[in-house]
Design a protein around this motif. Structure first.
Motif, PDB file in Angstrom:
ATOM      1  N   ARG A 330     -17.283  30.636 -12.209  1.00 31.13           N
ATOM      2  CA  ARG A 330     -17.246  30.373 -13.650  1.00 31.13           C
ATOM      3  C   ARG A 330     -16.579  31.522 -14.400  1.00 31.13           C
ATOM      4  O   ARG A 330     -15.811  31.300 -15.348  1.00 31.13           O
ATOM      5  N   GLN A 331     -16.869  32.741 -13.988  1.00 26.97           N
ATOM      6  CA  GLN A 331     -16.243  33.899 -14.630  1.00 26.97           C
ATOM      7  C   GLN A 331     -14.727  33.860 -14.457  1.00 26.97           C
ATOM      8  O   GLN A 331     -13.976  34.153 -15.398  1.00 26.97           O
ATOM      9  N   ALA A 332     -14.293  33.504 -13.264  1.00 25.45           N
ATOM     10  CA  ALA A 332     -12.856  33.438 -13.000  1.00 25.45           C
ATOM     11  C   ALA A 332     -12.183  32.402 -13.896  1.00 25.45           C
ATOM     12  O   ALA A 332     -11.104  32.658 -14.453  1.00 25.45           O
ATOM     13  N   LEU A 333     -12.820  31.254 -14.049  1.00 25.85           N
ATOM     14  CA  LEU A 333     -12.252  30.218 -14.910  1.00 25.85           C
ATOM     15  C   LEU A 333     -12.151  30.707 -16.356  1.00 25.85           C
ATOM     16  O   LEU A 333     -11.145  30.461 -17.042  1.00 25.85           O
ATOM     17  N   ALA A 334     -13.187  31.400 -16.817  1.00 20.88           N
ATOM     18  CA  ALA A 334     -13.174  31.906 -18.186  1.00 20.88           C
ATOM     19  C   ALA A 334     -12.047  32.918 -18.388  1.00 20.88           C
ATOM     20  O   ALA A 334     -11.363  32.914 -19.431  1.00 20.88           O
ATOM     21  N   MET A 335     -11.815  33.764 -17.387  1.00 18.89           N
ATOM     22  CA  MET A 335     -10.797  34.809 -17.503  1.00 18.89           C
ATOM     23  C   MET A 335      -9.370  34.268 -17.370  1.00 18.89           C
ATOM     24  O   MET A 335      -8.409  34.967 -17.676  1.00 18.89           O
ATOM     25  N   ALA A 336      -9.255  33.035 -16.955  1.00 18.85           N
ATOM     26  CA  ALA A 336      -7.926  32.422 -16.805  1.00 18.85           C
ATOM     27  C   ALA A 336      -7.573  31.514 -17.972  1.00 18.85           C
ATOM     28  O   ALA A 336      -6.592  30.766 -17.901  1.00 18.85           O
ATOM     29  N   VAL A 337      -8.353  31.577 -19.056  1.00 22.74           N
ATOM     30  CA  VAL A 337      -8.066  30.782 -20.257  1.00 22.74           C
ATOM     31  C   VAL A 337      -7.403  31.671 -21.301  1.00 22.74           C
ATOM     32  O   VAL A 337      -7.991  32.662 -21.750  1.00 22.74           O
ATOM     33  N   ASP A 338      -6.197  31.328 -21.662  1.00 23.06           N
ATOM     34  CA  ASP A 338      -5.439  32.095 -22.659  1.00 23.06           C
ATOM     35  C   ASP A 338      -5.655  31.453 -24.034  1.00 23.06           C
ATOM     36  O   ASP A 338      -5.096  30.399 -24.341  1.00 23.06           O
ATOM     37  N   ARG A 339      -6.471  32.112 -24.871  1.00 19.09           N
ATOM     38  CA  ARG A 339      -6.793  31.546 -26.180  1.00 19.09           C
ATOM     39  C   ARG A 339      -5.658  31.666 -27.195  1.00 19.09           C
ATOM     40  O   ARG A 339      -5.626  30.919 -28.176  1.00 19.09           O
ATOM     41  N   THR A 340      -4.744  32.595 -26.980  1.00 18.52           N
ATOM     42  CA  THR A 340      -3.695  32.842 -27.977  1.00 18.52           C
ATOM     43  C   THR A 340      -2.849  31.601 -28.263  1.00 18.52           C
ATOM     44  O   THR A 340      -2.705  31.203 -29.425  1.00 18.52           O
ATOM     45  N   VAL A 375     -15.318  38.428 -19.202  1.00 13.46           N
ATOM     46  CA  VAL A 375     -15.052  36.985 -19.239  1.00 13.46           C
ATOM     47  C   VAL A 375     -14.277  36.571 -20.487  1.00 13.46           C
ATOM     48  O   VAL A 375     -13.757  35.453 -20.562  1.00 13.46           O
ATOM     49  N   CYS A 376     -14.195  37.462 -21.457  1.00  8.73           N
ATOM     50  CA  CYS A 376     -13.476  37.147 -22.698  1.00  8.73           C
ATOM     51  C   CYS A 376     -12.055  37.700 -22.690  1.00  8.73           C
ATOM     52  O   CYS A 376     -11.327  37.545 -23.674  1.00  8.73           O
ATOM     53  N   LYS A 377     -11.676  38.323 -21.595  1.00  7.77           N
ATOM     54  CA  LYS A 377     -10.328  38.885 -21.493  1.00  7.77           C
ATOM     55  C   LYS A 377      -9.464  38.012 -20.593  1.00  7.77           C
ATOM     56  O   LYS A 377      -9.866  37.665 -19.477  1.00  7.77           O
ATOM     57  N   TYR A 378      -8.295  37.653 -21.071  1.00  3.13           N
ATOM     58  CA  TYR A 378      -7.366  36.854 -20.266  1.00  3.13           C
ATOM     59  C   TYR A 378      -6.770  37.750 -19.199  1.00  3.13           C
ATOM     60  O   TYR A 378      -6.016  38.681 -19.488  1.00  3.13           O
ATOM     61  N   ASP A 379      -7.140  37.497 -17.933  1.00  3.28           N
ATOM     62  CA  ASP A 379      -6.718  38.386 -16.840  1.00  3.28           C
ATOM     63  C   ASP A 379      -6.652  37.574 -15.539  1.00  3.28           C
ATOM     64  O   ASP A 379      -7.645  37.432 -14.819  1.00  3.28           O
ATOM     65  N   ILE A 380      -5.483  37.030 -15.254  1.00  7.83           N
ATOM     66  CA  ILE A 380      -5.300  36.177 -14.072  1.00  7.83           C
ATOM     67  C   ILE A 380      -5.562  36.948 -12.780  1.00  7.83           C
ATOM     68  O   ILE A 380      -6.203  36.426 -11.849  1.00  7.83           O
ATOM     69  N   ALA A 381      -5.086  38.184 -12.705  1.00  8.64           N
ATOM     70  CA  ALA A 381      -5.266  38.979 -11.480  1.00  8.64           C
ATOM     71  C   ALA A 381      -6.741  39.206 -11.196  1.00  8.64           C
ATOM     72  O   ALA A 381      -7.205  39.044 -10.050  1.00  8.64           O
ATOM     73  N   SER A 428      -2.739  25.317 -16.912  1.00  9.50           N
ATOM     74  CA  SER A 428      -1.755  26.296 -16.450  1.00  9.50           C
ATOM     75  C   SER A 428      -2.435  27.548 -15.920  1.00  9.50           C
ATOM     76  O   SER A 428      -2.063  28.076 -14.861  1.00  9.50           O
ATOM     77  N   GLY A 429      -3.442  28.030 -16.640  1.00  5.53           N
ATOM     78  CA  GLY A 429      -4.149  29.224 -16.192  1.00  5.53           C
ATOM     79  C   GLY A 429      -4.938  28.983 -14.931  1.00  5.53           C
ATOM     80  O   GLY A 429      -4.894  29.790 -13.990  1.00  5.53           O
ATOM     81  N   TRP A 430      -5.642  27.873 -14.862  1.00  9.52           N
ATOM     82  CA  TRP A 430      -6.468  27.595 -13.692  1.00  9.52           C
ATOM     83  C   TRP A 430      -5.617  27.296 -12.459  1.00  9.52           C
ATOM     84  O   TRP A 430      -6.023  27.620 -11.337  1.00  9.52           O
ATOM     85  N   SER A 431      -4.454  26.706 -12.674  1.00 10.51           N
ATOM     86  CA  SER A 431      -3.563  26.437 -11.541  1.00 10.51           C
ATOM     87  C   SER A 431      -3.105  27.740 -10.886  1.00 10.51           C
ATOM     88  O   SER A 431      -2.892  27.783  -9.664  1.00 10.51           O
ATOM     89  N   GLN A 432      -2.982  28.784 -11.676  1.00  5.31           N
ATOM     90  CA  GLN A 432      -2.587  30.085 -11.142  1.00  5.31           C
ATOM     91  C   GLN A 432      -3.682  30.723 -10.291  1.00  5.31           C
ATOM     92  O   GLN A 432      -3.442  31.718  -9.613  1.00  5.31           O
ATOM     93  N   LEU A 433      -4.866  30.124 -10.320  1.00 10.90           N
ATOM     94  CA  LEU A 433      -5.984  30.597  -9.488  1.00 10.90           C
ATOM     95  C   LEU A 433      -6.085  29.828  -8.183  1.00 10.90           C
ATOM     96  O   LEU A 433      -6.916  30.166  -7.331  1.00 10.90           O
ATOM     97  N   GLY A 434      -5.278  28.768  -8.057  1.00 14.93           N
ATOM     98  CA  GLY A 434      -5.406  27.926  -6.876  1.00 14.93           C
ATOM     99  C   GLY A 434      -6.439  26.839  -7.064  1.00 14.93           C
ATOM    100  O   GLY A 434      -7.048  26.360  -6.090  1.00 14.93           O
ATOM    101  N   VAL A 435      -6.645  26.436  -8.319  1.00 17.35           N
ATOM    102  CA  VAL A 435      -7.575  25.348  -8.639  1.00 17.35           C
ATOM    103  C   VAL A 435      -6.759  24.111  -8.996  1.00 17.35           C
ATOM    104  O   VAL A 435      -5.816  24.193  -9.786  1.00 17.35           O
TER     105      VAL A 435
END
Length: 577
Positions: A330-340, A375-381, A428-435
């Protein structure tokens, strides 16, 4: 706290107050009452989410509360300034008028005399008591039963007096019978449809409001005519009302700003690059209205097993989601969401702003702690690293597998061009995680309905998205939506407001404290702690703090008052041209 779009930023709502010692002053009217009942012809209201339920105690969304409000009413509305305004009550209870006891355990409502239901029968305290019994009967499966949390009893001390007794001191004396959740239904009409029989109850309620329902086609249109027994002989101005549903938000915007076909178009959740030119056009036929609110667009994260293979236990809290039950996932999903880019769709403040808080629009109760939460920071890595640590390895196709389960996520929301763009950004963000993300768009009438597995209330997908918010600056009922008591189950007909089926003893304890705490500063501290639990445990992923209303009105329409705390129809009796 209200504003038109052309005005400056609205003032923020006050912190949750202790029990008032004097009666609150109602908001100033924006137009003088028109002493011409029925002289205005037809009022055309357009909601791109159609009404499906007119008994608001079974509502599945704002559109149902708004559609019902023309006919049925609460004892008090929650006004634009966050203070109650007497509707069926003769006055708002306070300590000064002895309506609220010194020990905060009882609230006594005095009702307006000579109020009649649309069928001509008298409105009395017995109807109020019956409404409480109806809503709190578990078998009724009311969607707003949480408004009576900690209410010990409701009794009629005489035909025009109702006494509400709490189990202990209450910090929110206006929890029950106020705003859209507090609508009163007629005992005579519903007495044979309480409990398990509620599902067979009347679909068109008898009401005390300015209008009565002439025709109702669920998921399409509601037609109203004047309630000839309405208590104010000079209102309402409009002879009939057409409450049309369907279409989309963009079409609703065009109907009020460009073609003039609608007098009121609701919830203009339209991409700013499309909406703003309509508003600002020299020949625009409408005005954009908005107000800062507590409404939040967010992602709800599933906790249970909603796979068909779960059989009779599908979606039950006794089950666990095969991978979303893992905090690191869940944390990973949250960090892969770009709110901007998501916030940009709302116009950089025109209709909303990006946020990582669940409690928004109430500065004293809004957490600053989330600004430093990972979890509030957009950070794909960092998100990918968390999934690696969780043991979710990528397969040959690039999709991760968690403990033998392929990480496929079905992500649903309503059909809306802006929301589909939100979905694409999240995907787009979650796909970069392999989801593997499978997007699902559902007609709003179905999504906010009750009869199918696509209904938001059943939440049979992995992630769903919609907007919700509090009905007053007091957060008692809003935050109750994440208590264990509100978990939705099949046995409860999927009623309740804990869509995610999340259970946390610490949160439940904090909410219980919140209900009793009378010090405003301490209540805000408790709200912040609950907010931080929801964010850090990724119960939801906040996206946008939305303004509400964000609607369009004809330039000829008078008397509307943007209200972020109650139904947009809250003062429709005062509207005119």
């Amino acid at each position: 706290m209200l504003t038109l779009a052309a005005c400056g930023a609205p003032s923020a709502p006050a912190a949750s107050p202790a029990a008032p010692t004097a009666a609150a002053t109602g908001p100033a009217a924006t137009a003088a009452p028109v002493a011409n009942r029925g002289k205005g012809g037809e009022l055309k209201i357009l909601y791109w989410q159609a009404v499906t339920e007119l008994n608001s105690h079974h509502s599945q969304g704002t559109k149902d509360y708004d559609g019902s409000r023309l006919a049925i009413e609460p004892l008090a509305a929650m006004g634009p300034n966050g203070e109650p305004v007497a509707i069926l009550a003769a006055e708002v209870p306070t300590k000064a008028n002895n309506g609220i006891s010194a020990d905060l355990t009882t609230v006594t409502w005095k009702l307006k005399p000579n109020v009649k239901w649309s069928d001509g029968s008298p409105f009395t305290s017995a109807d109020v008591v019956f409404t409480w019994k109806y809503v709190t009967d578990e078998a009724t499966a009311a969607t707003d039963s949480f408004t009576f949390t900690n209410v010990k009893s409701v009794e009629a001390t005489d035909p025009l007096t109702v006494k509400v007794t709490y189990n202990g001191p209450t910090s929110n004396p206006y929890q029950a019978f106020v705003s859209g959740y507090g609508n009163i239904i007629q005992e005579k009409q519903y007495k044979d449809f309480i409990g398990a029989k509620a599902k067979d109850g009347p679909k068109i309620p008898v009401g005390t409001g300015p209008y009565k329902v002439k025709e109702f086609k669920p998921n399409d249109v509601v037609l109203y005519e004047i309630n000839e027994n309405y208590r104010d002989p000079n209102k309402p101005f409009f002879k009939t009302v057409q409450f049309k549903g369907g279409g989309d938000a963009t079409g609703a915007a065009r109907a009020v700003f460009q073609t003039g076909e609608a007098d009121y178009s609701w919830n203009l959740q339209v991409e700013a690059t499309i909406l703003k030119p309509m508003i600002e056009a020299a020949d625009s036929k409408g005005t954009f209205i908005s107000a800062t609110s507590g409404n939040l667009e967010r992602l709800l994260i599933q906790r249970t097993d909603v796979r068909a293979s779960a059989g009779a236990n599908r979606g039950e809290p006794s089950t666990q989601h095969p991978f979303l039950s893992d905090l690191k996932v869940r944390q990973a999903l949250a960090m892969a969401v770009d709110r901007t880019p998501i916030a940009a769709l709302y116009g950089g403040g025109l209709a909303g702003e990006g946020t990582c808080n669940v409690v928004v629009g109430i500065p004293p109760a809004t957490s600053k702690n989330t600004a430093t939460m990972p979890v509030c920071k957009y950070d794909i890595a960092a998100a990918n690293k968390l999934l690696d640590e969780a043991g979710a390895a990528k397969g040959a196709d690039g999709i991760r597998v968690y403990k033998g389960t392929k990480m496929d996520i079905v992500y649903s929301t309503t059909v809306n061009p802006l929301r589909q763009k939100e979905q694409e950004i999240v995907k787009s963000g979650w796909s970069q995680l392999g989801v593997n993300v499978i997007l699902k768009s559902v007609d709003a009438g179905v999504f906010f309905g009750t009869d199918t597995d696509d209904a938001a209330g059943r939440f049979f997908t992995d992630v769903e998205m919609f907007t919700n918010g509090p009905e007053s600056p007091d957060l008692s009922t809003y935050l109750a939506g994440w208590t264990s008591a509100e978990i939705r189950t099949k046995a409860a007909a999927w009623a309740g407001n804990n869509y995610e089926r999340w259970s946390n003893a610490e949160f439940d304890g904090l909410h219980a404290q919140y209900l009793k705490e009378t010090d405003a500063a301490k209540k805000n501290e408790l709200a912040i702690k609950m907010n931080d639990l929801l964010v850090s445990d990724v119960v939801v992923i906040p996206l946008v703090a939305r303004k509400s209303p964000v609607s369009g009105i004809s330039k000829s329409l008078k008397g509307t008052q943007p209200n972020p705390w109650d139904s947009e129809m809250w003062n429709i009796a005062d509207w005119s041209k």
